[in-house]
Design an enzyme around this catalytic site. Sequence first.
Site, PDB file in Angstrom:
ATOM      1  N   GLY A  42       2.841  -4.264  -1.650  1.00 22.80           N
ATOM      2  CA  GLY A  42       1.616  -3.557  -1.301  1.00 22.80           C
ATOM      3  C   GLY A  42       0.339  -4.267  -1.696  1.00 22.80           C
ATOM      4  O   GLY A  42      -0.747  -3.736  -1.469  1.00 22.80           O
TER       5      GLY A  42
ATOM      6  N   ALA B  61       7.509  -8.283   1.143  1.00 19.19           N
ATOM      7  CA  ALA B  61       6.479  -7.803   0.216  1.00 19.19           C
ATOM      8  C   ALA B  61       5.345  -8.796   0.016  1.00 19.19           C
ATOM      9  O   ALA B  61       5.553  -9.994  -0.071  1.00 19.19           O
ATOM     10  CB  ALA B  61       7.065  -7.443  -1.151  1.00 19.19           C
ATOM     11  N   GLY B  62       4.148  -8.231  -0.038  1.00 19.84           N
ATOM     12  CA  GLY B  62       2.966  -9.012  -0.369  1.00 19.84           C
ATOM     13  C   GLY B  62       2.202  -9.536   0.824  1.00 19.84           C
ATOM     14  O   GLY B  62       1.090 -10.031   0.676  1.00 19.84           O
TER      15      GLY B  62
ATOM     16  N   LYS C 273      18.837  -2.298   1.640  1.00 16.14           N
ATOM     17  CA  LYS C 273      17.833  -3.148   0.993  1.00 16.14           C
ATOM     18  C   LYS C 273      17.846  -2.783  -0.480  1.00 16.14           C
ATOM     19  O   LYS C 273      17.424  -1.674  -0.859  1.00 16.14           O
ATOM     20  CB  LYS C 273      16.451  -2.926   1.608  1.00 16.14           C
ATOM     21  CG  LYS C 273      15.343  -3.644   0.856  1.00 16.14           C
ATOM     22  CD  LYS C 273      13.977  -3.375   1.446  1.00 16.14           C
ATOM     23  CE  LYS C 273      12.884  -3.777   0.466  1.00 16.14           C
ATOM     24  NZ  LYS C 273      11.531  -3.562   1.008  1.00 16.14           N
TER      25      LYS C 273
ATOM     26  N   ASN D 175       5.119  -3.674   5.490  1.00 14.21           N
ATOM     27  CA  ASN D 175       4.840  -2.273   5.763  1.00 14.21           C
ATOM     28  C   ASN D 175       3.344  -1.980   5.659  1.00 14.21           C
ATOM     29  O   ASN D 175       2.664  -1.664   6.615  1.00 14.21           O
ATOM     30  CB  ASN D 175       5.636  -1.405   4.787  1.00 14.21           C
ATOM     31  CG  ASN D 175       5.551   0.086   5.058  1.00 14.21           C
ATOM     32  OD1 ASN D 175       6.448   0.836   4.712  1.00 14.21           O
ATOM     33  ND2 ASN D 175       4.506   0.588   5.688  1.00 14.21           N
ATOM     34  N   SER D 176       2.804  -2.146   4.439  1.00 12.38           N
ATOM     35  CA  SER D 176       1.431  -1.715   4.177  1.00 12.38           C
ATOM     36  C   SER D 176       0.422  -2.420   5.069  1.00 12.38           C
ATOM     37  O   SER D 176      -0.577  -1.810   5.485  1.00 12.38           O
ATOM     38  CB  SER D 176       1.070  -1.975   2.711  1.00 12.38           C
ATOM     39  OG  SER D 176       1.977  -1.318   1.861  1.00 12.38           O
TER      40      SER D 176
END
Lengths: 72, 282
Positions: free
Chosen positions: B178, B205-206, B117, B227-228
């Site tokens: 994040g 992301a986001g 990645k 992830n977050s």
Amino acid sequence: MNPGNVINLMLDGRPHAVPAGTTLAELVLSLRHEPDAVSTARNGLFMARSLRERCVLQDGDAVVLFRPIVGG
Amino acid sequence: MEPRARSPTTALSNPADDAWQIGGTRLHSRFLLGTAGYPSPQVLSDAIVAARTQVVTVGLKRTLAASGDNGFIAIVRQALKTTGARLLPNTAGCRTAREAVQLAHMARELYDTPWIKLEVVGDEHTLQPDPFELLAGATQLVRDGFTVLPYCTDDLVLCRRLLDAGCPLLMPWGAPIGSGQGLLNPFALRTLRERLPEATLIVDAGIGAPSHAAQALELGFDAVLLNSAVAQSREPVAMAKAFRLAVEAGRQAWRAGVMAPQDFAVASTPVGGEPVLLGDAP
């Protein structure tokens, strides 16, 4: 250690002295890392595991060791 | 917008008919999961299982800067043995193509995978990818035999250039890493889907809520990476399951064909044009 037989490295950004003639493989072992557990770069360039034995460190070399961590 | 390839209705209930690929590897899960920020290794392991993910992301860090990882990586590897999921290392923290290329080589050696990645950040506040360094790094890594998954912006021309460079897929952001803001620019994402109909697209992301993931899949994106949103939830294992279900729902919706929105009402109950009550009230 006799200063004449010592070279100074930057290891992960910090000063680190090793005997002259030390190879990258020996440095990894001296830091108590399993050879397969870290990856190495010398002066900003990836140094493959298979090349560490032949890589004799020079005074002023910058060495960085990386290990796996979690990530996103 | 019509789905690229609408499958027969009978196939909708069979996930085996809806595989996709990363560099020739067939996958069924469309939920890629990050491994950072979990409250404990066991919670991470349970979240990987609950997500039914087949791809988990990992990173690299300088040894002196990294204190003990409390067994997180060991349990990731163990979870992968159980689930059969694959590792996707990243180049997080890189600011130049040169840095990212070197780190990718180290990742390949440490994790024994050609998948990378590719992250090259160009702005410290938003962590927005640097398109120029990203393209330079991707070009070099493809030459070096990597399967490059670039974390990129939603700029159409950049995305085309990355595909031209040999990236097998694209991973545009939905919002800053994040931030949990969801898909800030659906127009740009829709445009990517329309203009790059054959490309594999992953929103990376986001994403903050399962509804954001469902929206990405409904737009025709092939998968999401997050992830977050899972790791920082109150109950990461339950949230991993929630995202799995949302991703599956979004994908099913895309395959079934989401109706086109319109600016006027259309009665859904077929009562015809006659008034319900005949005649005037007395």
